[in-house]
Design an enzyme around this catalytic site. Sequence first.
Site, PDB file in Angstrom:
ATOM      1  N   ILE A 217       0.823  -1.170  -0.143  1.00 57.72           N
ATOM      2  CA  ILE A 217      -0.138   0.023   0.004  1.00 57.72           C
ATOM      3  C   ILE A 217       0.747   1.179  -0.040  1.00 57.72           C
ATOM      4  O   ILE A 217       2.117   1.406   0.612  1.00 57.72           O
ATOM      5  CB  ILE A 217      -0.891  -0.138   1.169  1.00 57.72           C
ATOM      6  CG1 ILE A 217      -0.207  -0.073   2.590  1.00 57.72           C
ATOM      7  CG2 ILE A 217      -1.879  -1.097   1.070  1.00 57.72           C
ATOM      8  CD1 ILE A 217      -1.077   0.222   3.759  1.00 57.72           C
ATOM      9  N   SER A 218       0.592   2.226  -0.811  1.00 56.95           N
ATOM     10  CA  SER A 218       1.209   3.471  -0.810  1.00 56.95           C
ATOM     11  C   SER A 218       2.444   3.375  -1.039  1.00 56.95           C
ATOM     12  O   SER A 218       2.917   2.620  -2.288  1.00 56.95           O
ATOM     13  CB  SER A 218       1.262   4.286   0.427  1.00 56.95           C
ATOM     14  OG  SER A 218       1.484   5.685   0.296  1.00 56.95           O
ATOM     15  N   TYR A 219       3.754   3.821  -0.585  1.00 57.20           N
ATOM     16  CA  TYR A 219       4.695   3.425  -1.015  1.00 57.20           C
ATOM     17  C   TYR A 219       5.348   1.986  -0.985  1.00 57.20           C
ATOM     18  O   TYR A 219       6.018   1.835  -2.024  1.00 57.20           O
ATOM     19  CB  TYR A 219       6.025   3.856   0.337  1.00 57.20           C
ATOM     20  CG  TYR A 219       6.130   5.617   0.055  1.00 57.20           C
ATOM     21  CD1 TYR A 219       7.334   5.989  -0.742  1.00 57.20           C
ATOM     22  CD2 TYR A 219       5.271   6.220   0.902  1.00 57.20           C
ATOM     23  CE1 TYR A 219       7.207   7.374  -0.675  1.00 57.20           C
ATOM     24  CE2 TYR A 219       5.411   7.764   0.858  1.00 57.20           C
ATOM     25  CZ  TYR A 219       6.621   8.118   0.084  1.00 57.20           C
ATOM     26  OH  TYR A 219       6.779   9.640   0.082  1.00 57.20           O
ATOM     27  N   VAL A 240      -1.240  -0.652  -4.275  1.00 54.93           N
ATOM     28  CA  VAL A 240      -2.506   0.270  -3.823  1.00 54.93           C
ATOM     29  C   VAL A 240      -2.106   1.760  -3.548  1.00 54.93           C
ATOM     30  O   VAL A 240      -1.301   1.783  -2.757  1.00 54.93           O
ATOM     31  CB  VAL A 240      -3.145  -0.437  -2.809  1.00 54.93           C
ATOM     32  CG1 VAL A 240      -4.445   0.245  -2.481  1.00 54.93           C
ATOM     33  CG2 VAL A 240      -3.432  -1.891  -2.885  1.00 54.93           C
ATOM     34  N   SER A 242      -0.207   3.916  -5.018  1.00 55.70           N
ATOM     35  CA  SER A 242       1.253   4.247  -4.903  1.00 55.70           C
ATOM     36  C   SER A 242       1.680   5.237  -6.186  1.00 55.70           C
ATOM     37  O   SER A 242       0.612   6.078  -6.495  1.00 55.70           O
ATOM     38  CB  SER A 242       2.063   3.038  -5.301  1.00 55.70           C
ATOM     39  OG  SER A 242       3.405   3.199  -4.941  1.00 55.70           O
TER      40      SER A 242
END
Length: 348
Positions: A217-219, A240, A242
Amino acid sequence: MADRNVEVALERFTWRMLSQYVVPWEFEQLKSRIHRWDQWCEEWSKEARKHAGIGDKALADGHRLTAGAAYIRAALYYHWATFLFVHDQHQWRAGMEAMGECWQKAAPLVDPPMELMEIPFEGTVLPGYLRRPAGIARPPLVILVPGGDSTKEELYDFGEHMLKRGMAVFAFDGPGQGLVSARLKLRPDFEVPIRAVTDYVLKRARVNARRLAIGGISYGGLFACRGAAFDNRFKAVVSVSSWYTPAGRFTSMDPLSQTGLKQYMGENAEQVQDSITLAGAAERLEVPLLQVYGGLDRASPPEHAYRVEKELKGPATTVVFENGVHVCNNLHHIARPLIADWLLDNLR
């Protein structure tokens, strides 16, 4: 009236907190009590201690599942207590350590249980937890990577959906995440710790190594892509909310997030952030990739997904929830099952 840091935390992260076992009523009570940022950690910690106490009583009464759930909730309340609260290192570390203690208590009580592991890496250890679905001798495995200001505990609910579909999960804190950030900082070549974790876990997890996926998720989504780009053991990837690269974001971020990034990335956080990229990696990615984005996400807009798509060698599925925020936390009841279903379909 709340101060600016409290306002920022609530404005940006309410849906994220409420998607992670935070009780809405208790959240409203916390909002009514927290007016200054220096109250944040202690007020959340009070609620965490209450849930840890519920766990202690349930365990003493022989109610193991109730105790396990209470310890999970307590740990996540400690996570939010310490979230971006890095200016007070004493409170931050105490909260992080309390989170770890609750997680340890929960590990044998949840169903299926967690097997806690510590992966040796560059003179320290990277903590993680393995959960295996019951009744499957050699299940597929999904390795889960947190975001830049996240921890492995925040991936517990993601893993629940995968376990219900017969997949094992392993989530870990890498450099710059959780207490590891006090020893090692986030790094652009996150595929290096991912490979170390993968090597260690595959030797011990009793899983089907030919049915291996990674997601983040993200980074963590960008890092998951890098991990699969440089390690052909992975057969599928999920990213997700990113980026192709987060370069150039630092100066537009609020001061609270900038301070947090210095904990996770180091004093040269802006330079580290600018060096994180899928350039030179996306073109190596040949396995199926699922990208899930939110149309309301200003931090990592869907344009990044389309840029990644253009450079891939393998197939991509990009899902944009027009009403989704960052990590689609406001639509977690839709997005997380979708991710688990896609992984199952691509690990058959």
